[in-house]
Structures are given as structure tokens and as C-alpha cells.
Design an enzyme around this catalytic site. Structure first.
Site, short mmCIF file in Angstrom:
data_model
loop_
_atom_site.label_atom_id
_atom_site.label_comp_id
_atom_site.label_asym_id
_atom_site.label_seq_id
_atom_site.Cartn_x
_atom_site.Cartn_y
_atom_site.Cartn_z
N GLU A 198 2.08 6.03 26.98
CA GLU A 198 3.15 5.81 26.01
C GLU A 198 3.96 7.09 25.90
O GLU A 198 3.43 8.13 25.50
CB GLU A 198 2.51 5.43 24.67
CG GLU A 198 3.49 4.90 23.68
CD GLU A 198 2.78 4.36 22.44
OE1 GLU A 198 1.78 3.63 22.57
OE2 GLU A 198 3.24 4.69 21.34
N ASP A 246 3.42 -1.15 8.80
CA ASP A 246 2.41 -1.75 9.67
C ASP A 246 2.55 -3.27 9.59
O ASP A 246 3.20 -3.79 8.68
CB ASP A 246 1.02 -1.32 9.23
CG ASP A 246 0.76 0.15 9.51
OD1 ASP A 246 1.36 0.69 10.45
OD2 ASP A 246 -0.05 0.76 8.78
N ARG A 250 -11.58 12.83 6.02
CA ARG A 250 -12.84 12.45 5.39
C ARG A 250 -13.92 13.48 5.64
O ARG A 250 -14.02 14.00 6.74
CB ARG A 250 -13.40 11.16 6.02
CG ARG A 250 -12.54 9.98 5.92
CD ARG A 250 -13.38 8.76 6.33
NE ARG A 250 -12.50 7.62 6.43
CZ ARG A 250 -12.14 7.07 7.58
NH1 ARG A 250 -12.62 7.53 8.71
NH2 ARG A 250 -11.33 6.05 7.58
N ARG A 306 12.99 6.01 16.86
CA ARG A 306 12.36 6.55 18.07
C ARG A 306 12.16 5.39 19.01
O ARG A 306 11.70 4.32 18.62
CB ARG A 306 11.00 7.18 17.74
CG ARG A 306 11.12 8.46 17.01
CD ARG A 306 11.84 9.54 17.79
NE ARG A 306 11.03 10.08 18.88
CZ ARG A 306 11.53 10.52 20.01
NH1 ARG A 306 12.81 10.47 20.27
NH2 ARG A 306 10.71 11.03 20.93
N ARG A 353 0.00 9.15 24.19
CA ARG A 353 -1.33 8.55 24.29
C ARG A 353 -1.44 7.67 25.52
O ARG A 353 -0.43 7.23 26.07
CB ARG A 353 -1.68 7.76 23.02
CG ARG A 353 -0.63 6.78 22.57
CD ARG A 353 -0.97 6.26 21.15
NE ARG A 353 0.08 5.36 20.68
CZ ARG A 353 0.23 4.93 19.44
NH1 ARG A 353 -0.63 5.29 18.50
NH2 ARG A 353 1.21 4.12 19.10
N TYR A 395 8.75 2.33 8.04
CA TYR A 395 7.65 2.50 8.99
C TYR A 395 6.48 1.63 8.50
O TYR A 395 5.48 2.12 8.02
CB TYR A 395 7.28 3.98 9.03
CG TYR A 395 6.27 4.43 10.09
CD1 TYR A 395 5.65 3.54 10.95
CD2 TYR A 395 5.96 5.77 10.21
CE1 TYR A 395 4.75 3.98 11.90
CE2 TYR A 395 5.05 6.23 11.15
CZ TYR A 395 4.45 5.32 11.99
OH TYR A 395 3.54 5.76 12.92
N ARG A 454 -0.63 8.86 6.77
CA ARG A 454 -1.19 7.65 7.37
C ARG A 454 -2.61 7.91 7.88
O ARG A 454 -3.40 6.98 8.02
CB ARG A 454 -0.33 7.21 8.57
CG ARG A 454 1.03 6.70 8.20
CD ARG A 454 1.91 6.54 9.43
NE ARG A 454 1.38 5.64 10.44
CZ ARG A 454 1.54 4.33 10.43
NH1 ARG A 454 2.21 3.76 9.47
NH2 ARG A 454 1.01 3.59 11.38
N1 UDP Z 1 -0.46 12.27 14.53
C1 UDP Z 1 -0.78 13.51 15.04
N2 UDP Z 1 -1.76 13.61 15.99
C2 UDP Z 1 -2.43 12.53 16.45
C3 UDP Z 1 -2.12 11.25 15.93
C4 UDP Z 1 -1.11 11.16 14.98
O1 UDP Z 1 -0.18 14.50 14.66
O2 UDP Z 1 -3.30 12.69 17.33
C5 UDP Z 1 0.62 12.20 13.54
C6 UDP Z 1 1.99 12.02 14.22
O3 UDP Z 1 2.97 12.69 13.44
C7 UDP Z 1 2.17 10.51 14.14
C8 UDP Z 1 1.57 10.20 12.78
O4 UDP Z 1 0.45 11.09 12.69
O5 UDP Z 1 3.52 10.13 14.23
C9 UDP Z 1 1.14 8.78 12.57
O6 UDP Z 1 0.21 8.43 13.56
P1 UDP Z 1 -0.25 6.92 13.78
O7 UDP Z 1 -1.39 6.95 14.72
O8 UDP Z 1 -0.45 6.28 12.45
O9 UDP Z 1 1.05 6.32 14.47
P2 UDP Z 1 1.36 4.95 15.23
O10 UDP Z 1 0.07 4.35 15.71
O11 UDP Z 1 2.13 4.12 14.23
O12 UDP Z 1 2.22 5.43 16.36
#
Ligand code: UDP
Length: 366
Positions: free
Chosen positions: A299, A349, A174, A247, A278, A347, A170
């Protein structure tokens, strides 16, 4: 029977389906067990700030039809998600871009960054079998250990070796100085919040809130020719093949007497010893919003049990094997349509859920 469709769930799938079916001349009743529409996209105005009550939602898509669809119900701002990750007293840019590689290794050019990644990344002559392998192939151990491993363990409460590789795909990697989290052409947040967007989407459609479909199925089914179910598919079938895991999350929200608490909408905490994944500062989702206070949410991942709110399906082999059994039952149903993150156990979006609802409607109309 006064309705063509009884739609169970006023979240993204249910509301999109209701709108499109209504536009096509069908009569719809939407019900939800919560006291509000919008599902987990629900926002609430607190102190002049639209608070993303069930976690941050940033709309992004490449599909013009989907973008035009959501723009019927709200104007979008030009928010671009550029999260920061805190680890060991340092700040790193996300997603993985030249900013991150510079912060991690001091490199200044794409060539130097590429060489650094190449020198340490995992090389396999087969497809990666899990999230850890995928991450090590993409960015190598320095970034994996600093920004991915412990965040992922916290988020999923599983070892990254036991999680599907797709989860980490996801995040873009880059070799440019571009820290936009999404690659998509269309991005933004609805001005005025998501709740208003969903209320507009459901305009003119009958909606009943705070009602429990599964507690009184016969009563509700008698109201319509067809049912659209957007809840947990395992619960619908009485958990007969076992429970699917999700989860859950806890949100610890505070009003802080400052106009700017952390300087960014999203800051990830990628260390193991911080319990939250976060911190969201909601005002930064809106353009230059001036308020004397700020609303901030930690969160915190939470273990799953039936009575908690499901947020993320866990797409590992065990759960997918259970889901396939439920899916086979669902496919054999004639007057029942399943859709959305919970009913399709994906999962997704937001834009993917809308895409799924559009596809389901098209199929019916053929
Ligand atoms: N992830 C990570 N570190 C970060 C952000 C994301 O390892 O700082 C990994 C983690 O496994 C997470 C996945 O990337 O579940 C997807 O992150 P995303 O931000 O897409 O998740 P969402 O916003 O759907 O919670």
C-alpha cells in the site's frame, strides 16, 4: 418519478441507507460510477483468497445494533488485527502494548513500562495542538520516532506537527499484553468477502453500475423524490469554495508462489526510506486458509488530485474551514441528504458510516 430515493454511491453509506429505507417500505434506486458495489470495501476472489482490493477492511464496533445489522448479510469470522511494524531490522507489535514496550526497552512489567514512558513523555498543561504533541504525550520520543513519525509523514505527506491529534488517538496505548488493534466488543471479517455482504444488503433493490450521476444530474434526479449523495461534497458543489484534499493510495498487488509470505495479515513499514506504509497478505484475514499461493499488496500513499480515488479526508484546519462552507449549503438542502466518508468529509470507519446512515434514516422518520 418511480423511486422515493435515488442513492448515489453503493458503498457503506449508500447501501445501508438503501437497505433501511427499503425495509421501511420506500422504493430505492442505487447508482454507482464504479462497475461494482461495496465502494472501497470491495473484495475480489483471486486464487481462492478474498483480496481487499482497496485496502484492508477489518470490521469492529461496540454497538449491538450495528453488529446485528451487518450480521444479517454475512457471517463474520473471529479475525483480530494484530499488526507488526518493521523498523531497523526489528519487529514491533502494534498497537502500543506491553509487547511493544518490551521490544523497545526490554521492560517486563506494567510498572516498568509506565516509568519508562513517564520519564520521557511530553508534559503539557494544555491540550495537544497536533499529532506530534499527542504522540509524545502518549508514548514519548522513542516510540514516536521509531513507529509513528515517519509512517505518518509517508501516509499523510505532511509533518505530524501539521496534522490533527485525533488521528493518533485511533491507536490504543495499553499496559497489558493485549495486541488486539481495536478495543471493540465485536470484531471480524465477513466470511466470503465484503462484496457478497453488500450484494446481500442490496438484495431486491434496483442497482445501476458504471453510471456517472454528476455528468447527468437532471436525468437521474427525475427518477426520485429525494437524493442521497455519498460522493465528494466539494465536487457536488462544483468546487465553488475550493477543493478539499484527500490522501490517495496505490496498490501494488502480486501473486507469490508461497503458502505463507509474511506470517501476518498486516505488516507496517515505519521507516522513511521504504515507500509503502504496509504490506497486506490477504489470506491471513481468513481462518487458517490453505492455498498454495499467496496474494500480497503493498500500500503506497499517493498525492491527491481530482481524478484519483479519494481514501482519507485530511481533517486539518484549512480543509475543515472549506468543508464547513460546503456543509452549510448541504444543511440548507431540502430534498438532498449527504452521508459517508466523502460527503461528510470525516475519517470514518465502516461502523461509523453505518451509524451515520442509521441516524439519518431515524431523523427522516421522526
Ligand atoms: N500510525 C503510525 N504508525 C503505525 C500505524 C499507524 O504512526 O504503524 C499512525 C498514522 O498516523 C496513521 C494513524 O496512526 O495514519 C492511524 O492508523 P490506522 O492504522 O488507524 O489507519 P488506517 O488503517 O485507517 O489506515
Amino acid at each position: 418519478m418511480s423511486y422515493d430515493y435515488l442513492i448515489v454511491g453503493a458503498g457503506v453509506f449508500g447501501s445501508t441507507f438503501a437497505r433501511l429505507a427499503t425495509d421501511a417500505g420506500k422504493r430505492c434506486l442505487v447508482i454507482d460510477k464504479r462497475p461494482h458495489v461495496a465502494g472501497n470495501c470491495y473484495t475480489e476472489n483471486q486464487h481462492g483468497i478474498n483480496v481487499h482490493v482497496f485496502g484492508p477492511h477489518i470490521f469492529h464496533c461496540n454497538d449491538e445494533n450495528i453488529w446485528n445489522f451487518v450480521n444479517r448479510f454475512a457471517k463474520f469470522n473471529n479475525f483480530r488485527n494484530s499488526p507488526i511494524a518493521f523498523h531497523g531490522g526489528k519487529a514491533y507489535s502494534l498497537p502500543f502494548s506491553m509487547y511493544t514496550f518490551n521490544q523497545m526497552w526490554g521492560v517486563l512489567t506494567p510498572e516498568e513500562a509506565q516509568a519508562k514512558i513517564e520519564s520521557q513523555r511530553l508534559k503539557l498543561d494544555r491540550e495537544p495542538a497536533n499529532l506530534e504533541e499527542q504522540a509524545l504525550i502518549l508514548v514519548g520520543p522513542d516510540i514516536y520516532e521509531t513507529l509513528i513519525r515517519d509512517y505518518t509523514r509517508k501516509q499523510w505527506q505532511k509533518d505530524p506537527k501539521d496534522l490533527p491529534a485525533s488521528i493518533i488517538k485511533r491507536l490504543p496505548v495499553r499496559l497489558t499484553w493485549d495486541n488486539n488493534y481495536f478495543n471493540d466488543k465485536y470484531q471480524g471479517i465477513p466470511i466470503g468477502g465484503y462484496t457478497a455482504l453488500f450484494q446481500n444488503m442490496l438484495d431486491g433493490i434496483d442497482v445501476e453500475l458504471s453510471v456517472d450521476y454528476l455528468a447527468d444530474i437532471d436525468h437521474w434526479n427525475a427518477k426520485a423524490k429525494q437524493v442521497v449523495f455519498t460522493g465528494k461534497i466539494d465536487e457536488y458543489y462544483g468546487f465553488r469554495f475550493g477543493e478539499l484534499e484527500y490522501r490517495s493510495l496505490r496498490f501494488d498487488t502480486e501473486v507469490i508462489e508461497t503458502s505463507n509470505y509474511q506470517g501476518n495479515a498486516v505488516i507496517n513499514y515505519t521507516e522513511a526510506n521504504v515507500p509503502w506504509t504496509r504490506i497486506i497478505e490477504h489470506k491471513h484475514f481468513e481462518n487458517d486458509l490453505k492455498t498454495p499461493v499467496s496474494v500480497v499488496t503493498k500500500e503506497i500513499p499517493d498525492t491527491w488530485s481530482r481524478n484519483k480515488t479519494p481514501y482519507y479526508p485530511i481533517g486539518d484546519a484549512r480543509n475543515m474551514a472549506i468543508f464547513k462552507q460546503y456543509e452549510a449549503l448541504a444543511e440548507a438542502e431540502s430534498n438532498l441528504i449527504f452521508g459517508g466518508r466523502l460527503a461528510e468529509y470525516q475519517y470514518y470507519d465502516m461502523h461509523q458510516v453505518i451509524g451515520s446512515a442509521i441516524a439519518k434514516i431515524r431523523k427522516i422518520q421522526q
